[in-house]
Design an enzyme around this catalytic site. Structure first.
Site, mmCIF file in Angstrom:
data_model
loop_
_atom_site.group_PDB
_atom_site.id
_atom_site.type_symbol
_atom_site.label_atom_id
_atom_site.label_comp_id
_atom_site.label_asym_id
_atom_site.label_seq_id
_atom_site.Cartn_x
_atom_site.Cartn_y
_atom_site.Cartn_z
ATOM 1 N N TYR A 65 1.180 2.640 -2.069
ATOM 2 C CA TYR A 65 0.117 3.375 -2.763
ATOM 3 C C TYR A 65 -0.263 2.606 -4.017
ATOM 4 O O TYR A 65 0.443 2.650 -5.025
ATOM 5 C CB TYR A 65 0.633 4.780 -3.095
ATOM 6 N N LYS A 113 -2.239 2.769 1.003
ATOM 7 C CA LYS A 113 -3.302 3.595 0.435
ATOM 8 C C LYS A 113 -3.882 2.784 -0.712
ATOM 9 O O LYS A 113 -3.263 2.647 -1.773
ATOM 10 C CB LYS A 113 -2.760 4.938 -0.054
#
Length: 288
Positions: free
Chosen positions: A135, A163
């Protein structure tokens, strides 16, 4: 490689009037999200107000999500912190509970260099057999994970997704250009969902899917079916919603909209303050 679908909702955490966890509200929220075409959920992510949750609360949420998503979708547990050892402990607990994957955010506040990022993520990933989603969110963590570091990490067998929330589409392209075929890139920016698909991305980790899940799924499926014109029109229709849900510190706006729609999730916890009357009026004006 587990398939978590095209839309992963970064689920809010429901609180009662005293800002304690409200698991009955959380159950109804989970049911609502899957009814509105969410494929998987993230528990204890940024939108779940992870910095305000205790370790015990995080574990309770993991257990609750696993129990209530059976037969509906998959659960990704946010187990990343700015403490590698603590992240490993939470990851092992999440795996024991039965989640389907883990989300590891850039270590915040520490501001590690790229080698520190690499070693942090690789060490945690090697402590679990679960699929790992990296992320990258420099706006919140104060450090950007470069495409080169993402690609180094993609060589670790169970690091299968990222992500990408830098807002830099060029960075996404650089990752996709060199990544293994089974490595998936999700955007963390709702407004970049369609552009990300167009450069080879797989889907979105979404806030907007809390309130426009069906429409977002229709946009993605239209694009995948080759109906670019329809997908573009749906994106245009959603664009104001993408922006309004981040017009005040998240997840304040999306929580207020959910409550307005009858999906009770309570307020935010400090330091995310309640919306002002003017902010509420502006945000709810898009949902009347």
């Amino acid at each position: 490689m587990s398939d978590f679908g095209r839309i992963i909702t970064a689920m809010v955490t429901a609180f009662d009037a005293n800002e304690n966890l409200d698991l009955s509200k959380q159950t109804k929220l989970i049911e609502y999200l899957f009814q509105n075409e969410t494929d998987s959920i993230i528990v204890n992510g940024t939108t779940g107000e992870s910095p305000t949750l205790s370790k015990e609360e995080k574990i309770m949420l993991f257990e609750h999500a696993v129990e209530h998503t059976k037969g509906k979708g998959k659960v990704i547990a946010g187990t990343g912190t700015n403490n590698t050892k603590e992240s490993i402990e939470l990851t092992k607990k999440a795996e024991e509970i039965g989640v389907d994957g883990i989300l590891l955010v850039n270590p915040y506040y520490n501001r590690p260099n790229q080698e520190g990022l690499f070693q942090h993520f690789k060490t945690i990933a090697e402590s679990t057999s679960l699929p790992v989603m990296l992320y990258n969110i420099p706006g919140r963590s104060a450090v950007n994970m470069t495409p080169e570091t993402v690609l180094r990490l993609a060589e670790t067998p169970n690091i299968t997704m990222v992500k990408e929330s830098s807002g830099d589409l060029g960075q996404a392209v650089e990752i996709l250009k060199h990544a293994p075929d089974n490595f998936l890139l999700y955007t963390g920016n709702d407004d970049l969902t369609l552009p990300t698909l167009s450069v080879g991305g797989y889907g979105v980790v979404s806030v907007t899917s809390h309130v426009k899940g069906n429409e977002m799924q229709e946009m993605i499926q239209s694009y995948l079916a080759g109906d670019i014109k329809k997908a573009a029109k749906l994106n245009q229709d959603l664009y104001d919603i993408f922006n309004v849900l981040f017009s005040s510190p998240s997840p304040g706006p999306v929580k207020r909209v959910l409550n307005h729609l009858g999906v009770e999730v309570g307020s935010t916890r400090l330091p995310i303050a309640s919306l002002s009357a003017e902010e509420e009026k502006y945000i709810l004006g898009f949902f009347n």
